[in-house]
Design an enzyme around this catalytic site. Sequence first.
Site, PDB file in Angstrom:
ATOM      1  N   ASP A 126     -15.720 -25.019  40.117  1.00 51.95           N
ATOM      2  CA  ASP A 126     -15.753 -26.474  40.009  1.00 51.95           C
ATOM      3  C   ASP A 126     -14.542 -27.058  40.719  1.00 51.95           C
ATOM      4  O   ASP A 126     -13.406 -26.620  40.493  1.00 51.95           O
ATOM      5  CB  ASP A 126     -15.752 -26.891  38.533  1.00 51.95           C
ATOM      6  CG  ASP A 126     -16.215 -28.334  38.346  1.00 51.95           C
ATOM      7  OD1 ASP A 126     -16.895 -28.855  39.245  1.00 51.95           O
ATOM      8  OD2 ASP A 126     -15.914 -28.919  37.300  1.00 51.95           O
ATOM      9  N   PHE A 163     -12.481 -30.718  42.422  1.00 52.94           N
ATOM     10  CA  PHE A 163     -11.857 -31.957  41.927  1.00 52.94           C
ATOM     11  C   PHE A 163     -11.852 -32.960  43.070  1.00 52.94           C
ATOM     12  O   PHE A 163     -10.862 -33.605  43.357  1.00 52.94           O
ATOM     13  CB  PHE A 163     -10.431 -31.606  41.482  1.00 52.94           C
ATOM     14  CG  PHE A 163      -9.739 -32.608  40.598  1.00 52.94           C
ATOM     15  CD1 PHE A 163     -10.398 -33.265  39.576  1.00 52.94           C
ATOM     16  CD2 PHE A 163      -8.390 -32.867  40.779  1.00 52.94           C
ATOM     17  CE1 PHE A 163      -9.737 -34.163  38.747  1.00 52.94           C
ATOM     18  CE2 PHE A 163      -7.710 -33.759  39.967  1.00 52.94           C
ATOM     19  CZ  PHE A 163      -8.388 -34.417  38.944  1.00 52.94           C
ATOM     20  N   HIS A 185     -11.650 -40.539  40.548  1.00 49.31           N
ATOM     21  CA  HIS A 185     -11.467 -39.893  39.245  1.00 49.31           C
ATOM     22  C   HIS A 185     -10.098 -39.225  39.173  1.00 49.31           C
ATOM     23  O   HIS A 185      -9.388 -39.356  38.167  1.00 49.31           O
ATOM     24  CB  HIS A 185     -12.572 -38.855  39.020  1.00 49.31           C
ATOM     25  CG  HIS A 185     -12.382 -38.032  37.783  1.00 49.31           C
ATOM     26  ND1 HIS A 185     -12.575 -38.527  36.517  1.00 49.31           N
ATOM     27  CD2 HIS A 185     -12.005 -36.732  37.629  1.00 49.31           C
ATOM     28  CE1 HIS A 185     -12.343 -37.581  35.624  1.00 49.31           C
ATOM     29  NE2 HIS A 185     -11.991 -36.479  36.279  1.00 49.31           N
ATOM     30  N   ARG A 205       0.320 -39.554  34.297  1.00 48.88           N
ATOM     31  CA  ARG A 205       1.602 -39.412  35.005  1.00 48.88           C
ATOM     32  C   ARG A 205       2.110 -40.715  35.603  1.00 48.88           C
ATOM     33  O   ARG A 205       3.223 -40.761  36.117  1.00 48.88           O
ATOM     34  CB  ARG A 205       1.468 -38.371  36.134  1.00 48.88           C
ATOM     35  CG  ARG A 205       1.230 -36.949  35.650  1.00 48.88           C
ATOM     36  CD  ARG A 205       1.199 -35.974  36.798  1.00 48.88           C
ATOM     37  NE  ARG A 205       0.104 -36.243  37.729  1.00 48.88           N
ATOM     38  CZ  ARG A 205      -1.128 -35.783  37.584  1.00 48.88           C
ATOM     39  NH1 ARG A 205      -1.426 -35.034  36.538  1.00 48.88           N
ATOM     40  NH2 ARG A 205      -2.063 -36.067  38.463  1.00 48.88           N
ATOM     41  N   GLU A 246     -19.039 -35.428  32.487  1.00 45.91           N
ATOM     42  CA  GLU A 246     -18.475 -35.655  33.828  1.00 45.91           C
ATOM     43  C   GLU A 246     -19.634 -35.708  34.820  1.00 45.91           C
ATOM     44  O   GLU A 246     -20.407 -34.766  34.939  1.00 45.91           O
ATOM     45  CB  GLU A 246     -17.490 -34.549  34.210  1.00 45.91           C
ATOM     46  CG  GLU A 246     -16.221 -34.561  33.383  1.00 45.91           C
ATOM     47  CD  GLU A 246     -15.083 -33.799  34.032  1.00 45.91           C
ATOM     48  OE1 GLU A 246     -14.714 -34.154  35.176  1.00 45.91           O
ATOM     49  OE2 GLU A 246     -14.569 -32.863  33.410  1.00 45.91           O
ATOM     50  N   GLU A 301     -21.192 -35.260  38.100  1.00 45.39           N
ATOM     51  CA  GLU A 301     -20.901 -34.455  39.280  1.00 45.39           C
ATOM     52  C   GLU A 301     -22.176 -34.135  40.055  1.00 45.39           C
ATOM     53  O   GLU A 301     -23.291 -34.326  39.568  1.00 45.39           O
ATOM     54  CB  GLU A 301     -20.222 -33.135  38.878  1.00 45.39           C
ATOM     55  CG  GLU A 301     -18.934 -33.292  38.091  1.00 45.39           C
ATOM     56  CD  GLU A 301     -18.119 -32.018  38.049  1.00 45.39           C
ATOM     57  OE1 GLU A 301     -18.305 -31.151  38.940  1.00 45.39           O
ATOM     58  OE2 GLU A 301     -17.277 -31.894  37.145  1.00 45.39           O
ATOM     59  N   ASP A 344     -20.603 -31.662  33.846  1.00 41.84           N
ATOM     60  CA  ASP A 344     -19.574 -30.709  33.436  1.00 41.84           C
ATOM     61  C   ASP A 344     -18.995 -31.185  32.100  1.00 41.84           C
ATOM     62  O   ASP A 344     -17.967 -31.861  32.062  1.00 41.84           O
ATOM     63  CB  ASP A 344     -18.487 -30.634  34.517  1.00 41.84           C
ATOM     64  CG  ASP A 344     -17.357 -29.700  34.141  1.00 41.84           C
ATOM     65  OD1 ASP A 344     -17.606 -28.725  33.425  1.00 41.84           O
ATOM     66  OD2 ASP A 344     -16.217 -29.950  34.571  1.00 41.84           O
ATOM     67  N   ARG A 398     -11.833 -32.877  25.968  1.00 39.51           N
ATOM     68  CA  ARG A 398     -10.586 -33.401  26.510  1.00 39.51           C
ATOM     69  C   ARG A 398      -9.364 -33.048  25.666  1.00 39.51           C
ATOM     70  O   ARG A 398      -8.271 -32.834  26.218  1.00 39.51           O
ATOM     71  CB  ARG A 398     -10.680 -34.925  26.654  1.00 39.51           C
ATOM     72  CG  ARG A 398     -11.780 -35.407  27.586  1.00 39.51           C
ATOM     73  CD  ARG A 398     -11.620 -34.879  28.991  1.00 39.51           C
ATOM     74  NE  ARG A 398     -12.548 -35.528  29.916  1.00 39.51           N
ATOM     75  CZ  ARG A 398     -12.640 -35.228  31.200  1.00 39.51           C
ATOM     76  NH1 ARG A 398     -11.896 -34.273  31.718  1.00 39.51           N
ATOM     77  NH2 ARG A 398     -13.510 -35.865  31.978  1.00 39.51           N
ATOM     78  N   GLN A 455      -8.647 -29.433  26.331  1.00 42.46           N
ATOM     79  CA  GLN A 455      -8.158 -29.336  27.707  1.00 42.46           C
ATOM     80  C   GLN A 455      -6.694 -29.734  27.815  1.00 42.46           C
ATOM     81  O   GLN A 455      -5.902 -29.079  28.506  1.00 42.46           O
ATOM     82  CB  GLN A 455      -9.006 -30.226  28.617  1.00 42.46           C
ATOM     83  CG  GLN A 455      -8.633 -30.183  30.090  1.00 42.46           C
ATOM     84  CD  GLN A 455      -9.536 -31.059  30.941  1.00 42.46           C
ATOM     85  OE1 GLN A 455     -10.474 -31.686  30.447  1.00 42.46           O
ATOM     86  NE2 GLN A 455      -9.274 -31.112  32.235  1.00 42.46           N
ATOM     87  N   LYS A 457     -13.932 -26.197  29.140  1.00 37.11           N
ATOM     88  CA  LYS A 457     -15.007 -26.372  30.117  1.00 37.11           C
ATOM     89  C   LYS A 457     -16.084 -25.286  30.037  1.00 37.11           C
ATOM     90  O   LYS A 457     -17.118 -25.417  30.688  1.00 37.11           O
ATOM     91  CB  LYS A 457     -14.410 -26.331  31.527  1.00 37.11           C
ATOM     92  CG  LYS A 457     -13.359 -27.400  31.809  1.00 37.11           C
ATOM     93  CD  LYS A 457     -14.009 -28.704  32.179  1.00 37.11           C
ATOM     94  CE  LYS A 457     -12.987 -29.692  32.737  1.00 37.11           C
ATOM     95  NZ  LYS A 457     -13.613 -30.903  33.258  1.00 37.11           N
ATOM     96  N   THR A 505     -22.492 -26.440  30.922  1.00 39.11           N
ATOM     97  CA  THR A 505     -22.611 -27.257  32.129  1.00 39.11           C
ATOM     98  C   THR A 505     -24.096 -27.446  32.386  1.00 39.11           C
ATOM     99  O   THR A 505     -24.834 -26.457  32.479  1.00 39.11           O
ATOM    100  CB  THR A 505     -21.954 -26.567  33.344  1.00 39.11           C
ATOM    101  OG1 THR A 505     -20.578 -26.321  33.068  1.00 39.11           O
ATOM    102  CG2 THR A 505     -22.090 -27.419  34.584  1.00 39.11           C
ATOM    103  N   GLU A 540     -12.144 -41.878  31.483  1.00 34.71           N
ATOM    104  CA  GLU A 540     -11.744 -43.036  32.281  1.00 34.71           C
ATOM    105  C   GLU A 540     -12.184 -44.344  31.635  1.00 34.71           C
ATOM    106  O   GLU A 540     -11.432 -45.318  31.603  1.00 34.71           O
ATOM    107  CB  GLU A 540     -12.351 -42.943  33.683  1.00 34.71           C
ATOM    108  CG  GLU A 540     -11.873 -41.768  34.514  1.00 34.71           C
ATOM    109  CD  GLU A 540     -12.721 -41.601  35.746  1.00 34.71           C
ATOM    110  OE1 GLU A 540     -12.426 -42.265  36.761  1.00 34.71           O
ATOM    111  OE2 GLU A 540     -13.699 -40.828  35.700  1.00 34.71           O
TER     112      GLU A 540
END
Length: 433
Positions: A136, A138, A143, A152, A212, A214, A246, A250, A253, A266, A270, A377
Amino acid sequence: MSPLKSWFNIPHGSHFSLANIPFGIISTASSTSPRVAVAVGDHALDLDAFAANNGFSALSTIQPHQAVFSQPSLNSFAALGRPVHSVVRKYIQSVFAEDTPYPEVLKTNSALQKQALLPLKEVKYHLPFKIGDYTDFFAGYHHAYHCGVMFRGPEDALQPNYKHLPVGYHGRASSVVVSGTPIHRPQGQFLENPADGKKVPIFSQCRKLDFELELGAFVCTPNEQGKPVSIDEAENNLFGIVMMNDWSARDIQAWEYVPLGPFNAKNFGTSISPWVVLIEALEPFKVAGIENDAETLPYLKHKSKENVFDIQLQVDLKTSAGNSATLAKTSGRNLMWSFSQMLTHHSITGCNLQPGDLLGSGTISGTVMAERGSMLEQSDNGKNSVKIADEERKFLQDGDEVTFTGVCGADDDALVGFGQCTGRILPAVDLGL
């Protein structure tokens, strides 16, 4: 270009027009062995039955290989290579065309129609491939940026490597399931209240379960170990694309991902859509992705800027109370890295990919809230609530059903679509702890 017209009734607005011809694996109550089929309108053409009754009599290319259509996965057919996939797709299109040059094959063959044309509502779907490995990535720029800002701040939102290589991690192939398969809420370690500064985890049911949005691409042509695939050849090694969810825990994670990345957060499930849309069918919808303002190293440079697909994607959520809402609409054009770049980078060390290997795109989001492809998000990591009629969600609850749809094109008689990718959340398994 005008849409291909058929003698067969293909409903207006079908994802499976003659411009598509996606491949999958089906079975029926009367014939329980999984085998290869294609979707045409609201029917599946059983290619095992079609081949057994001389359906490919006018296509010499596939005749020595017809046994691939009786297999329980697409691996053997995919391994024949894209030139073969192309001639089979075009032949099936010609068989269904209004002015077919082969009317005796199916158009006037009512016995074969009855045997091989099966209403989709009567078929059972299976995983399209036997998946050996799953990686997988990114590659969804927005996102990655939104999540980076969340954790951050805007100055350090993207890691220094993000614009130089398609970042990825090794996923769990054994827990990839076909659309419609329910997913149990996972359990694991996480920090109950990260804000208090304590670094001692609890063990509990996941409280921040997420989807997610994807896309996934399947490999068809293998490369030998030690021999990378060039960027110019990479697309020839790809069979086709599916929608992919996916599912992500959270809270688990956040605790486990340092220093080696996602693991239990994860690996529990899936979901992928059952029909694989060939790369060839998607070619008319190639567009430029997110512009990369960093200098891309030569081995990852495309000759053309148009290397992702303008697939219109949508996320809908239905609660156990029966309320529903569309949570996001976005496009496959919101990828910074293409599947060809992902495959090339994956193989650059000499890693050998095999037919049926799955490459995930990473979450695809747009710039505004209505285009964000995850609850992480949309809720700003649980700080805000998302409305579903008179209910609210920060993350997924038991009984919630998430459905992805994806389609290309504006002509309702020539759509190239994926159908649906659906999964419902079941309660966590009682461990008796």
